[in-house]
Design a protein around this motif. Structure first.
Motif, PDB file in Angstrom:
ATOM      1  N   ARG A 219       0.917  -1.253  -0.152  1.00 40.22           N
ATOM      2  CA  ARG A 219      -0.053   0.006  -0.118  1.00 40.22           C
ATOM      3  C   ARG A 219       0.963   1.364  -0.185  1.00 40.22           C
TER       4      ARG A 219
ATOM      5  N   LEU B 117       1.544   5.665  -1.657  1.00 44.08           N
ATOM      6  CA  LEU B 117       0.794   6.833  -2.546  1.00 44.08           C
ATOM      7  C   LEU B 117       1.121   6.775  -3.689  1.00 44.08           C
TER       8      LEU B 117
ATOM      9  N   LYS C   6       1.832   9.778  -6.508  1.00 45.63           N
ATOM     10  CA  LYS C   6       1.874  11.307  -6.987  1.00 45.63           C
ATOM     11  C   LYS C   6       1.961  11.380  -8.305  1.00 45.63           C
TER      12      LYS C   6
ATOM     13  N   THR D 130      -2.225  13.386  -5.368  1.00 43.08           N
ATOM     14  CA  THR D 130      -1.676  12.322  -4.940  1.00 43.08           C
ATOM     15  C   THR D 130      -2.700  11.607  -4.193  1.00 43.08           C
ATOM     16  N   VAL D 131      -2.818  10.217  -4.565  1.00 41.39           N
ATOM     17  CA  VAL D 131      -3.865   9.260  -4.051  1.00 41.39           C
ATOM     18  C   VAL D 131      -3.339   8.039  -3.594  1.00 41.39           C
ATOM     19  N   GLN D 132      -4.154   7.232  -2.666  1.00 47.90           N
ATOM     20  CA  GLN D 132      -3.748   6.093  -2.144  1.00 47.90           C
ATOM     21  C   GLN D 132      -3.439   5.182  -3.282  1.00 47.90           C
ATOM     22  N   ALA D 133      -2.989   4.061  -3.266  1.00 50.23           N
ATOM     23  CA  ALA D 133      -2.873   2.816  -4.329  1.00 50.23           C
ATOM     24  C   ALA D 133      -2.207   1.560  -3.562  1.00 50.23           C
ATOM     25  N   ILE D 134      -2.637   0.707  -4.458  1.00 52.04           N
ATOM     26  CA  ILE D 134      -1.953  -0.771  -4.056  1.00 52.04           C
ATOM     27  C   ILE D 134      -1.372  -1.297  -5.349  1.00 52.04           C
TER      28      ILE D 134
ATOM     29  N   THR E 153      -5.262   2.312  -8.058  1.00 50.01           N
ATOM     30  CA  THR E 153      -5.746   3.506  -7.194  1.00 50.01           C
ATOM     31  C   THR E 153      -6.823   3.654  -6.484  1.00 50.01           C
ATOM     32  N   ALA E 154      -7.049   4.437  -5.445  1.00 49.63           N
ATOM     33  CA  ALA E 154      -8.324   4.393  -4.754  1.00 49.63           C
ATOM     34  C   ALA E 154      -9.174   5.354  -5.619  1.00 49.63           C
TER      35      ALA E 154
ATOM     36  N   ASP F  65       6.011   6.506   0.084  1.00 54.73           N
ATOM     37  CA  ASP F  65       5.667   5.939   1.388  1.00 54.73           C
ATOM     38  C   ASP F  65       4.646   6.684   2.119  1.00 54.73           C
ATOM     39  N   ALA F  66       3.607   6.117   2.366  1.00 59.34           N
ATOM     40  CA  ALA F  66       2.526   6.770   3.105  1.00 59.34           C
ATOM     41  C   ALA F  66       3.004   6.973   4.596  1.00 59.34           C
TER      42      ALA F  66
END
Length: 447
Positions: A334, A336, A338, A343-347, A381-382, A403-404
């Motif tokens: 998990r 981020l 950019k 900038t979005v959360q992602a896996i 991405t979220a 790194d979140a």
């Protein structure tokens, strides 16, 4: 021909990158008198009888003390024929991330090798990174040619080995030029050397002044990541609403129809403002404020694009990443992402392939990617983001993996860039049997 060339230098430790750049600046008379005086004093303090030209580039105190380059050092110089923006990047393996930064906007890469050592692991790694980033042309500067007695056989052997590696990465042979140089003495840097009568090619500066340069992305589809929404709400401008940012690619004109992504809203450009007044149009690299015909819900992170040629809005895409962290990447990580100003959360859902830039081979379904390794991954991405293939647009096809937890940069990513499978080199599964190679190229550097 373009009047501006962006170039980046790369190479291993002690190959003489900073000395070469210093020589270019010194011999083109691009050094201020007080700067040169400071270099003379610092060189004398070290007991040197001649100025150490590398000090013109190594600006950090820690670099001067250690005699190495850590940061990316940007230098600007010009000749009557062309202006130059040069990024001198570090040679140490742990600073590959800085090499990626310096080369990300380069139109030409200058790779140095020590004539005594030839093509080594870091040379092949840097060539792969430059190819991955789509740098269209390469120069191999075989430095310290004086330390091998200006031997033609040594130079030819190194040049042949490097050209084979570069063409395997996708470069055309005419996109790669090899030059024997001595940065310390100045042979074939700015002035032609009488000590290499067997070499009839250009000096480094002659090549830099004459190499064809692809134009900037002015003709690409218009892309504008919104950085800030300006609403002064003053008596003089009660209804002013502008969208500030830098044009990432293409050209926008008053009257153009645009799309706002990822929402898909449409409007027309009614004005282009700058600190110096309004403009009828703006192109790649210009910082402007756009005014639109409609009062739309637009915020930082949105992308304004040409209505007739939009990027893909998606929450799933494949990409090639250069992993820049000591913490390994594993499937399911998990992070981020950019992209532009968003900038979005992602896996990272899958590691598809790991590329060995030394052997020019790939491993399918690797268990992880470690520091400085290159691989192809799948990302989810979220929320949807508008992306271009990197081959179409270097600015909107690139992203950072962050790194979140601590905000550190983990990787540089390129949307849709497949890894190469080189003819005659087999790819394999992790610990398994060899698979048949295919013809995918890392990039298409082009002419």
């Amino acid at each position: 021909m373009s009047d501006l060339l962006r170039l980046a230098t790369a190479g291993s430790v002690d190959d003489g990158k900073s000395t070469l750049v210093g020589r270019l600046l010194y011999d083109t008379k691009s050094v201020l008198a007080d700067t040169l005086d400071a270099v003379h004093r610092a060189s004398a303090d070290r007991g040197l009888t001649t100025p150490d030209l590398s000090l013109l580039v190594d600006g950090l105190r820690s670099e001067r003390e250690q005699g190495i380059t850590i940061d990316v050092a940007y230098r600007y110089f010009a000749t009557p024929k062309r202006s130059f923006v040069l990024a001198d990047t570090p040679g140490h393996v742990q600073y590959t991330r800085n090499t990626v930064t310096g080369a990300s906007t380069a139109q030409l890469g200058v790779l140095l090798v020590d004539a005594r050592k030839g093509v080594i692991e870091q040379t092949r790694r840097h060539a792969a990174v430059l190819a991955l980033l789509g740098v269209p042309r390469l120069v191999l500067a075989v430095n310290k040619i004086d330390l091998v007695d200006f031997d033609e056989v040594t130079f030819s052997r190194i040049a042949k080995e490097f050209t084979a590696h570069a063409t395997a990465l996708g470069y055309a042979e005419d996109a790669v030029v090899e030059i024997p140089v001595s940065a310390l003495a100045g042979d074939n840097v700015v002035e032609r050397s009488t000590r290499t009568p067997w070499y009839d090619g250009p000096t480094l500066l002659e090549h830099l002044e004459s190499v064809p340069v692809e134009p900037d992305a002015h003709d690409a589809p218009f892309r504008f990541p919104v950085q800030y929404v300006i609403r002064p709400r003053t008596a003089e401008h009660p209804d002013y609403r502008g969208y500030a940012g830098q044009v990432a690619a293409g050209t926008v004109r008053v009257g153009d129809e645009i799309a706002v992504l990822p929402a898909g809203l449409r409007s027309t450009v009614t004005g282009i403002d700058t600190a110096d007044g309004p403009l009828p149009e703006a192109s790649s690299g210009q910082s402007v404020t756009l005014l639109l015909a409609h009062d739309l819900d637009i915020s930082r992170g949105d992308l304004i694009s040409a209505a007739g040629d939009q990027p893909t809005v998606t929450d799933e895409f494949e990409a090639t990443v250069c992993w820049l962290s000591e913490k390994a990447l594993t499937p399911g990580a998990r992070v981020l992402v950019k992209h532009g100003t968003r900038t979005v959360q992602a896996i990272v859902t899958e590691l598809r392939t790991r590329f060995d830039e030394q052997k020019l081979a790939s491993t399918d379904a690797p268990g992880s990617l470690s520091l400085n390794e290159i691989g192809q991954v799948a990302v989810r991405t979220a929320e949807p983001i508008p992306v271009d293939d990197y081959a179409k647009d270097r600015r909107t096809g690139a992203f950072l993996v962050i790194d979140a937890a601590d905000g550190s940069t983990l990787a540089a990513g390129l949307v849709g860039a497949p890894l190469p499978e080189v003819d005659g080199v087999e790819s394999c599964t992790e610990g398994g049997d060899a698979a048949q190679p295919d013809s995918h190229a890392l990039v298409s550097p082009g002419p």
